[in-house]
Structures are given as structure tokens and as C-alpha cells.
Design a protein around this motif. Structure first.
Motif, PDB file in Angstrom:
ATOM      1  N   UNK A 114      47.391  57.540  48.632  1.00 51.88           N
ATOM      2  CA  UNK A 114      48.435  57.606  49.656  1.00 51.88           C
ATOM      3  C   UNK A 114      48.199  58.787  50.594  1.00 51.88           C
ATOM      4  N   UNK A 115      47.918  59.951  49.988  1.00 52.79           N
ATOM      5  CA  UNK A 115      47.686  61.157  50.786  1.00 52.79           C
ATOM      6  C   UNK A 115      46.384  61.054  51.583  1.00 52.79           C
ATOM      7  N   UNK A 116      45.319  60.584  50.926  1.00 52.98           N
ATOM      8  CA  UNK A 116      44.021  60.434  51.594  1.00 52.98           C
ATOM      9  C   UNK A 116      44.117  59.514  52.798  1.00 52.98           C
ATOM     10  N   UNK A 117      44.753  58.370  52.606  1.00 51.99           N
ATOM     11  CA  UNK A 117      44.855  57.377  53.675  1.00 51.99           C
ATOM     12  C   UNK A 117      45.639  57.932  54.859  1.00 51.99           C
ATOM     13  N   UNK A 118      46.754  58.633  54.564  1.00 50.81           N
ATOM     14  CA  UNK A 118      47.561  59.224  55.631  1.00 50.81           C
ATOM     15  C   UNK A 118      46.791  60.268  56.418  1.00 50.81           C
ATOM     16  N   UNK A 119      46.062  61.117  55.707  1.00 48.91           N
ATOM     17  CA  UNK A 119      45.264  62.152  56.373  1.00 48.91           C
ATOM     18  C   UNK A 119      44.161  61.534  57.225  1.00 48.91           C
ATOM     19  N   UNK A 120      43.467  60.546  56.651  1.00 46.05           N
ATOM     20  CA  UNK A 120      42.353  59.918  57.367  1.00 46.05           C
ATOM     21  C   UNK A 120      42.832  59.237  58.641  1.00 46.05           C
ATOM     22  N   UNK A 121      43.946  58.523  58.556  1.00 51.65           N
ATOM     23  CA  UNK A 121      44.459  57.797  59.722  1.00 51.65           C
ATOM     24  C   UNK A 121      45.062  58.735  60.767  1.00 51.65           C
TER      25      UNK A 121
END
Length: 651
Positions: A338-345
Motif C-alpha cells: 500500500x505504501x510502496x504503490x502510493x509513493x511510486x504513483x
């Protein structure tokens, strides 16, 4: 001494009720053996007696029969040998036994035997459908329901609920709603569980929120009351369709009606707040849960993390992730993802990679989702080599590929125009026996269109359609246009038909677009079908263009059908079309009957030929019969005079 004499029985002890049948059998045997001279007569009497006075099977024997069937290596033989001794309820025990062990082949075999031997009831159907799960296809489920002959079973609410639930779990919400309508029409009286089941399905369909409102209205109209389960399903629908305010309203309404919200209700409302990026309300809701004495579990913490990520509160997200780890709620990859995806996007790729590396160091359990997030992020940023390296690492480490990872790599190669790598990815999917999903097909079709490989894109779309995937109208429209431009008119029409089968409604413009493609390809018979079925959505100039082309070179045997269809659709047929049609008929004297039909049809619809066409027909009347032509043309003269008079009066 006569055997029937009372004195014969007087010395025998009176049998108890439990042994009465055995006593009677012994007496009958004694009588038969004394009076019957022939062995054959004895055998016949004995057989008749046993068949009409069978001994009841004991509970112990039935339990033994159940175990024999459950443990048998030859189930068919065991059912034939022991099945008749068991009651329906006992057969249901066997059905559930195989169901709980997930032995679906035996489950199917037992259920089929029960159907054939009419040892089946409401619980049988409910259990079978429940345990078959996803192995029971949507088509099979609907057909099985429709084949139930016993109305008391067919319209039993628990049986209906089982079938509806089966369709919902397969993501076939539209099919479940359609079947539900049929069930009600045939006699089903739905209960609250029925509506809860259908509401759950509305979370994942287009327009699902409004369908859910209709179901709630129907539920209340039937005198039923919303319960905590129904409210939970409705809250989930609101969250899925980003109806944050409505979710809060129903949550409060549920409490006002005396239902105590549980963790599931709070989780659904938190999901709604995450869609709305409203972390303040989410935090207030968490405090409310604590005040109510509810324990914040893994789902609640993870959902709150999602709220923070969606709201761009990454520092709070990182702090909460640490709290999840401390509580033991971050042993799998989901919170990290969840955190990775938010940061990447959000363009914070280095921070996302840092979270990924931390997760790898801590050896957090992963199913590949974290890899797919990072691979997709690298691809979006054009870092193809980093993406390939990570994909190779995943393959080497886990000896498998995930469809999400493959799609991410495929998309990257397509954007970079690397055909060789695209083909390599497709081969890898085949070698790994991974079926392409909706996203895979769309990536490939767009890429092939970009490379102007329109026939390859068409064949890919055919494959996509055959696999049951929903076609995207914009992509279909684009492919149709390019196929038409390259002369593949028939393939363009096939795309149009696939889209019509795939979607209930398509935009009006698409009908006219395909019509122009078909006219250009001289596929006038197919064009006629499009006009006949969709005339109301096609402009008058387009219909005129079609009709002129059809009268000039379309199938002469369909000219009258085209005329009739155009008139029925409200299109006013002008003199040019009649002139063209008459010229076609005159050139083919063998079509005499078609000409006469058209001449007869026109006056009845208020049409008449002009003088030049009349003269042409008269000149060739010997080909069609002077008398028949004269009679037909006289009616045209009457109509012509009426039309002329009407025009003069209008002036």
C-alpha cells in the motif's frame, strides 16, 4: 393337528413389538414348509413375503453403509450397493463429507446419483452448490436451477440463495440479478439474506450503487427490515462506488435503528473515507471504535493505512506501518505494498524502492504483488533495465511468474516498441501456462494498432472475446476504423458484432460508423442488417447513402425488403430510389413478381412513381404483362393526383 388351530400357538410366547416381524416370518416359514410340496412353490411364497415385509435397516447398518460409501475406491459400485438403504438426510451427510474435503469429482458423482434416484431435497441442492464453489460455472449453475422439477425445492428461499450466492462469488452480478428477477416471477419470496447476497454483488458492477438502492427499496416494500448484515453489504457498495457521504448516512441510520456496528461496518466506512481521502473522519472513526470497546484488528489498521496513503500523508503512513509491525500485523506484504504503490504513483520512486528493500531485508512473505508494483513503477519511469532485473530476480527466487508482473513487463516493452521482447513475454506466458487477463489483451491490441498490425490486433481481439472478456468500446471503434481503411471491411464488421455481444448498449455513433465501412466495402447485405436494426440511431444522410448504393448494386431480391424496412423506420423514400429500383427490375424481367409487388405496395403507403418511370415501365410492359401493369399504374395515377392536390392546397 391343524396349523390354524389356536392350540398350536398357545404354547408360544407372545412376541414383543420389537421382534414381531421376526416371529411372523418364522411362523410363515413353518406354515409354508409344512403345506408346500414343491421347492419352487416355497421359493415363490418366500420371495413374495420378503418383498412385501422387508425388515427395517438398523441405525448401525445405515452408519456402516455411509462409511462404506465414503471410503470406497469404487464410488459408483458402492452407491449402487448401499445407496438404497439410506435416507435423503444420510445421503446429504455423504455429500457434505466430500464437499468439506474438496473432493469435487466425488461430490458431483454423489449428487448425480441422488438426482437419478430421487433421493434429494432442499439441503442437497444448497450443500452441493455451496461446496462446488467456482467449479460450477455460471452457465451450469443457471441450467441446473432451471432443470429443477420439484417446485417446492426450486422456489425454496435457501436453494435460491445458494444459486444467487454462487453467481455473485464468480463475479456474475448481472446474471444473478437476471436470475433473481426470473425467480420472483416464478414464485420466489425472497428473504433478507437474499437481498444481502445481491447487495454484496453490487459492489463490483458498473452502476452498482443505484442497483443497490433499488434492492433496498424493494426489500422495504416487501415488509422486510434491514439488519446488520444488509447494512454491512450496503456500506461496502457505497465504499466501492466512492459514495462517502451516503456511506456515513447509512452507518448513522443503522445505529439509529439499534444495530451495533461491528469491525466489518467500521472497515467498510473507513474504505469509503479512503476513497474520499478524508483522513480526519477516518481518525475520528477510529476513536469511536476505541470508545465502543472494539479491538482494532489487522483489517482496521491496514484500512487506516490506505486512508493515509490515499491522502498523501506518507509520514503518517510510515509511522502506522511501524505500529503494524510492532503488533505483528505486517508479516505479509500488503501493508508495505500500500505504501510502496502510493509513493511510486506520487513520483517518489526512490522512497518506494527503499520500502521494498526494507521488506526484502525483513523477509516479509510475498506472493509477488510487491514485485509487480516496483516493476510497474520502473516501467512507468522508463527504467526498463531495472524492471527486467527485478523481474528476473523474482523468477529466479520464486521460480514462477505472476500475471501482474508479466503485464507490467509487456506494457513496458510495448511502450518502447520492442517487438522481440513482446513476443518473448507472450512465449513465457504460454510456457508458464498463465492465461492472459483483460489487461493483457488490451495491452497487446493497443500495441498492435500502434504498430499498424491491424489484422493481428483483430485476431487478438477475437481471442479476447472467445475467452469471455468485456471489450472496450473506444478500442473497438479505433480498430474498426483502421480495419476499414486497410480494406478489412469484413473483419471490422466482426469487431462490431463482438462488441454488440459483449455489451448491452453501445454508443449510437458506432452504428453509423460501421455502416459507412460496410458501404465502402460493398457489404450491402450486412449494411442492410445494421440499418434495419438501428435506423433510429443513424442520420438521414447516412441512410440515404446506404439506400442509393443498395438500389444500384445490392441483392435485387432484397430491394423490396429494404424499401419496407426504410419506410417502417420513418424514413421518407424519395423518387430517386424508386427510379433506381424500377430500373433494376426492368433490367431483369425474371424478377416480374418483385416489380409487381413494389408497384402494388407503393400506393398503399402513399407513394407513386413519376411520369418518366411510368413511361419506362409501359414501354417494357410486354415483359411483365400488359394487363397487370395497367392495373398497377392506374392506382399510381390516383395517388399522384391526391399528392398534387394536397401540395396545391398547402400553398
Amino acid at each position: 393337528m391343524a396349523l390354524s388351530s389356536p392350540s398350536f400357538f398357545s404354547g408360544l410366547a407372545t412376541p414383543s413389538n420389537r421382534n414381531r416381524r421376526i416371529h411372523n416370518f418364522r411362523c410363515a416359514t413353518f406354515v409354508v414348509t409344512t403345506n408346500c410340496c414343491k421347492q419352487g412353490e416355497f421359493q415363490n411364497v418366500l420371495t413374495d413375503y420378503v418383498s412385501s415385509n422387508q425388515f427395517p435397516v438398523s441405525r448401525t447398518d445405515r452408519q456402516s453403509a455411509i462409511l462404506h460409501i465414503q471410503d470406497s475406491s469404487d464410488l459408483a459400485s458402492s452407491l449402487a450397493r448401499h445407496g438404497d438403504t439410506l435416507k435423503v438426510q444420510e445421503m446429504n451427510v455423504i455429500l457434505r463429507y466430500f464437499g468439506k474435503l474438496n473432493r469435487r469429482r466425488e461430490l458431483y458423482q454423489v449428487f448425480e446419483w441422488m438426482q437419478q434416484n430421487q433421493k434429494i431435497n432442499v439441503a442437497s441442492y444448497s450443500s452441493y452448490v455451496k461446496f462446488m464453489g467456482k467449479s460450477l460455472s455460471c452457465v451450469d449453475a443457471v441450467e441446473m436451477y432451471r432443470d429443477i422439477k420439484d417446485r417446492s425445492i426450486k422456489f425454496n428461499v435457501s436453494v435460491c440463495n445458494a444459486f444467487l450466492s454462487s453467481l455473485i462469488k464468480k463475479g456474475k452480478s448481472e446474471s444473478s440479478l437476471k436470475l433473481f428477477t426470473q425467480m420472483k416471477r416464478d414464485g420466489l419470496v425472497p428473504d433478507v439474506f437474499t437481498y444481502s447476497t445481491l447487495l454484496a454483488g453490487c459492489a463490483k458492477v458498473n452502476g452498482g450503487y443505484y442497483k443497490a438502492l433499488e434492492l433496498v427499496q424493494e426489500l422495504m416494500s416487501n415488509g422486510l427490515q434491514m439488519d446488520s448484515v444488509t447494512y454491512g453489504s450496503l456500506l461496502s457498495v457505497c465504499a466501492s462506488h466512492k459514495e462517502c457521504n451516503e456511506a456515513a448516512k447509512y452507518f448513522q441510520k443503522m445505529k439509529d435503528e439499534g444495530h451495533s456496528p461491528n469491525v466489518y461496518h467500521y472497515s467498510s466506512l473507513l474504505n469509503a473515507y479512503s476513497a474520499d481521502k478524508n483522513y480526519e473522519k477516518a481518525e475520528a472513526l477510529i476513536e469511536e471504535m476505541r470508545s465502543a470497546g472494539l479491538v482494532l484488528n489487522k483489517v482496521i489498521y491496514t484500512t487506516l493505512l490506505k486512508v493515509y496513503v490515499k491522502g498523501g500523508l506518507f509520514e503518517k503512513s510510515k509511522e502506522l506501518l511501524k505500529e503494524l509491525e510492532a503488533l505483528g500485523y505486517a508479516k505479509d506484504e500488503m501493508p508495505f505494498c500500500l505504501l510502496m504503490d502510493g509513493l511510486a504513483k506520487s513520483g517518489r520512486l526512490l522512497e518506494a524502492k527503499s520500502v521494498f528493500d526494507e521488506m526484502m531485508e525483513k523477509q516479509v512473505k510475498t506472493d509477488g504483488y510487491s514485485y509487480s508494483i516496483m516493476i510497474s513503477a520502473f516501467c512507468r519511469s522508463g527504467l526498463l533495465e531495472d524492471a527486467k532485473k527485478l523481474a528476473s530476480e523474482f523468477e529466479e527466487k520464486y521460480d514462477k511468474y505472476d500475471i501482474v508482473i508479466l503485464n507490467a513487463m509487456l506494457s513496458a516493452y510495448c511502450r518502447a516498441g520492442k517487438m522481440e521482447n513482446v513476443m518473448s513475454m507472450m512465449k513465457k506466458m504460454d510456457d508458464s501456462a498463465i492465461s492472459p487477463d483483460w489487461n493483457t489483451f488490451n495491452i497487446l491490441i493497443r500495441y498492435f494498432c500502434k504498430e499498424k498490425l491491424y489484422l493481428l490486433a483483430y485476431r487478438t481481439m477475437e481471442d479476447m472475446h472467445s475467452k469471455g472478456h468485456q471489450l472496450e468500446e473506444g478500442l473497438c471503434s479505433s480498430l474498426m476504423y483502421h480495419l476499414g481503411k486497410t480494406g478489412a471491411h469484413s473483419e471490422a464488421f466482426s469487431v462490431y458484432n463482438m462488441l454488440r455481444c459483449s455489451k448491452r448498449t453501445i454508443s449510437n455513433a458506432l452504428h453509423e460508423n460501421i455502416l459507412h465501412i460496410l458501404i465502402a466495402g460493398r457489404l450491402l447485405k450486412d449494411a442492410y442488417v445494421v440499418v434495419k436494426d438501428n435506423a433510429g440511431f443513424i442520420s438521414q444522410p447516412a441512410i440515404k447513402k446506404f439506400s442509393v448504393n443498395f438500389m444500384r448494386s445490392g441483392n435485387v431480391n432484397l430491394i423490396n425488403d429494404v424499401m419496407n424496412a426504410m419506410h417502417s423506420s420513418g424514413h421518407k423514400i424519395d423518387q430517386e430510389l424508386f427510379d433506381l429500383a424500377m430500373a433494376r427490375y426492368i433490367a431483369k424481367p425474371e424478377k416480374k413478381e418483385l416489380l409487381l409487388w413494389l408497384l402494388k405496395w407503393m400506393p398503399g403507403k402513399g407513394y407513386a412513381i413519376d411520369s418518366s418511370t411510368r413511361n419506362l415501365i409501359m414501354k417494357n410492359s410486354h415483359l411483365f404483362g400488359h394487363q397487370l401493369i395497367a392495373e398497377s399504374l392506374s392506382k399510381h395515377l390516383v395517388v399522384s393526383k391526391k399528392v398534387k392536390l394536397h401540395k396545391e392546397n398547402a400553398r
